[in-house]
Design a protein around this motif. Structure first.
Motif, PDB file in Angstrom:
ATOM      1  N   UNK A  61       0.852  -1.195   0.056  1.00 43.24           N
ATOM      2  CA  UNK A  61      -0.016  -0.057   0.056  1.00 43.24           C
ATOM      3  C   UNK A  61       0.774   1.119  -0.060  1.00 43.24           C
ATOM      4  N   UNK A  62       0.481   2.299  -0.852  1.00 44.59           N
ATOM      5  CA  UNK A  62       1.273   3.536  -0.897  1.00 44.59           C
ATOM      6  C   UNK A  62       0.478   4.566  -0.453  1.00 44.59           C
ATOM      7  N   UNK A  63       0.975   5.367   0.686  1.00 44.70           N
ATOM      8  CA  UNK A  63       0.208   6.386   1.134  1.00 44.70           C
ATOM      9  C   UNK A  63       1.138   7.565   0.695  1.00 44.70           C
ATOM     10  N   UNK A  64       0.333   8.360  -0.047  1.00 46.50           N
ATOM     11  CA  UNK A  64       0.892   9.582  -0.587  1.00 46.50           C
ATOM     12  C   UNK A  64       0.472  10.741  -0.175  1.00 46.50           C
ATOM     13  N   UNK A  65       0.991  12.013  -0.370  1.00 45.51           N
ATOM     14  CA  UNK A  65       0.530  13.452  -0.123  1.00 45.51           C
ATOM     15  C   UNK A  65       0.430  14.232  -1.174  1.00 45.51           C
ATOM     16  N   UNK A  66      -0.325  15.013  -1.219  1.00 45.20           N
ATOM     17  CA  UNK A  66      -0.439  16.113  -2.377  1.00 45.20           C
ATOM     18  C   UNK A  66       0.293  17.397  -1.976  1.00 45.20           C
ATOM     19  N   UNK A  67       0.518  18.147  -2.985  1.00 45.98           N
ATOM     20  CA  UNK A  67       1.124  19.321  -2.341  1.00 45.98           C
ATOM     21  C   UNK A  67       0.440  20.092  -1.260  1.00 45.98           C
ATOM     22  N   UNK A  68      -0.886  20.345  -1.786  1.00 40.66           N
ATOM     23  CA  UNK A  68      -1.686  20.922  -0.540  1.00 40.66           C
ATOM     24  C   UNK A  68      -1.640  20.409   0.832  1.00 40.66           C
ATOM     25  N   UNK A  69      -1.560  18.975   0.875  1.00 42.53           N
ATOM     26  CA  UNK A  69      -1.333  18.302   2.189  1.00 42.53           C
ATOM     27  C   UNK A  69      -0.052  18.588   2.734  1.00 42.53           C
ATOM     28  N   UNK A  70       0.963  18.662   2.161  1.00 43.35           N
ATOM     29  CA  UNK A  70       2.201  19.183   2.407  1.00 43.35           C
ATOM     30  C   UNK A  70       2.104  20.479   2.970  1.00 43.35           C
ATOM     31  N   UNK A  71       1.389  21.588   2.434  1.00 46.06           N
ATOM     32  CA  UNK A  71       1.398  22.825   2.976  1.00 46.06           C
ATOM     33  C   UNK A  71       0.788  22.675   4.517  1.00 46.06           C
ATOM     34  N   UNK A  72      -0.516  21.994   4.553  1.00 50.12           N
ATOM     35  CA  UNK A  72      -0.842  21.848   5.705  1.00 50.12           C
ATOM     36  C   UNK A  72      -0.081  21.233   6.708  1.00 50.12           C
ATOM     37  N   UNK A  73       0.566  20.392   6.248  1.00 51.76           N
ATOM     38  CA  UNK A  73       1.791  19.804   7.275  1.00 51.76           C
ATOM     39  C   UNK A  73       2.664  20.945   7.791  1.00 51.76           C
ATOM     40  N   UNK A  74       3.188  21.700   6.790  1.00 51.05           N
ATOM     41  CA  UNK A  74       4.158  22.751   6.941  1.00 51.05           C
ATOM     42  C   UNK A  74       3.670  23.517   8.089  1.00 51.05           C
ATOM     43  N   UNK A  75       2.227  23.876   8.013  1.00 52.23           N
ATOM     44  CA  UNK A  75       1.699  24.896   8.704  1.00 52.23           C
ATOM     45  C   UNK A  75       1.472  24.359  10.089  1.00 52.23           C
ATOM     46  N   UNK A  76       1.061  23.150  10.152  1.00 49.73           N
ATOM     47  CA  UNK A  76       1.012  22.278  11.569  1.00 49.73           C
ATOM     48  C   UNK A  76       2.143  22.256  12.198  1.00 49.73           C
TER      49      UNK A  76
END
Length: 291
Positions: free
Chosen positions: A10-25
């Motif tokens: 199983x591959x768990x992936x993140x979009x650029x938008x999800x990375x932005x949310x992670x960055x702010x979190x």
């Protein structure tokens, strides 16, 4: 789509938008850590840490995301700790060096702590960063990925764009406040040292023995009047001294020390005293003695 974790087939992936949310979190978590640590052990009162106005420290978001991308497939906790400590210290060193060159100020200094490197990084910080990334890698981030996966794409993209607009606006306002602070310090410096207004002579010890008309706090601002030169430091200018207690601005350090601007900003930022004549503030005759 950015693949960042592999679990069996199983591959768990993140979009650029999800990375932005992670960055702010993680930027928020970093701000919380910095503010609470400085508040409890440093100033003994709440301190809003960070270069920007908002409750986030981008250096922590950058470090967390970089370490996650590099270490997401590493299941060895000791290796994650060691690599993360090195990566985060490298980010902190580069950030410190870059900010010093861009803003002509040294924002933090670990010289008093053991095992430091040029005062920019230290062993204590590396241990904290390494331990934090271990917690992020094995506990926080997997859950965060599952949480963001529940958001629909439109909402996710909207949040990411909103956060980027907020931090972009914050950056513009913060740089503007920094320029205003330097302009006001330059005004005082030129008035005292360079005869900018045609009345001041070159700085001498005798000048500092002469009482300065007033240093008055109004609300959260700081008003300084030196003979016919008046300067009003706004709250957003003074916050740099509270957010970075060890900040060092070489070009104006003498002015800051002599006029005790750092002390006034740190200790009396929200204080307004009533003087006998009914005006608000603290006069230099009442609170500052020059030697």
């Amino acid at each position: 789509m950015i693949c960042i974790l592999k679990k069996g087939e199983e591959h768990i992936s993140m979009t650029l938008s999800e990375l932005v949310l992670c960055f702010f979190f993680y930027s928020f978590l970093g701000w919380l850590y910095e503010s609470l640590l400085c508040s409890i052990f440093g100033e003994h009162r709440f301190i809003n840490r960070g270069f920007l106005l908002g409750p986030y420290c981008p250096i922590y978001g950058t470090g967390a995301i970089l370490c996650w991308l590099v270490l997401s497939n590493n299941n060895n906790a000791f290796a994650v700790f060691a690599i993360a400590a090195l990566l985060c210290c490298a980010i902190e060193y580069v950030t410190s060096f870059g900010m010093e060159k861009i803003f002509h100020a040294k924002w933090w200094d670990y010289s008093e702590l053991p095992f430091h490197l040029h005062g920019r990084i230290c062993l204590y910080g590396g241990i904290v960063f390494g331990g934090g990334v271990v917690v992020i890698r094995f506990f926080i981030q997997p859950s965060f990925i599952q949480l963001t996966a529940l958001l629909n794409e439109r909402l996710l993209n909207g949040l990411a764009i909103a956060f980027l607009i907020v931090i972009g606006t914050d950056m513009v306002l913060t740089i503007g406040s920094w320029k205003e602070l330097n302009a006001h310090l330059s005004m005082l410096h030129n008035a005292i040292y360079n005869k900018a207004d045609g009345t001041f002579s070159k700085l001498t010890d005798r000048f500092w023995d002469t009482p300065i008309s007033s240093v008055v706090e109004k609300g959260q601002g700081l008003f300084i009047r030196v003979q016919n030169i008046s300067v009003k430091f706004k709250p957003n200018e003074l916050r740099f001294f509270r957010a970075f207690p060890n900040i060092h601005i070489p070009a104006y350090e003498e002015i800051l020390k002599r006029l005790q601007i750092k002390e006034e900003a740190k200790n009396n930022s929200a204080k307004t005293s009533e003087r006998s004549d009914g005006s608000s503030g603290i006069s230099i005759e009442d609170g500052i003695q020059y030697k």
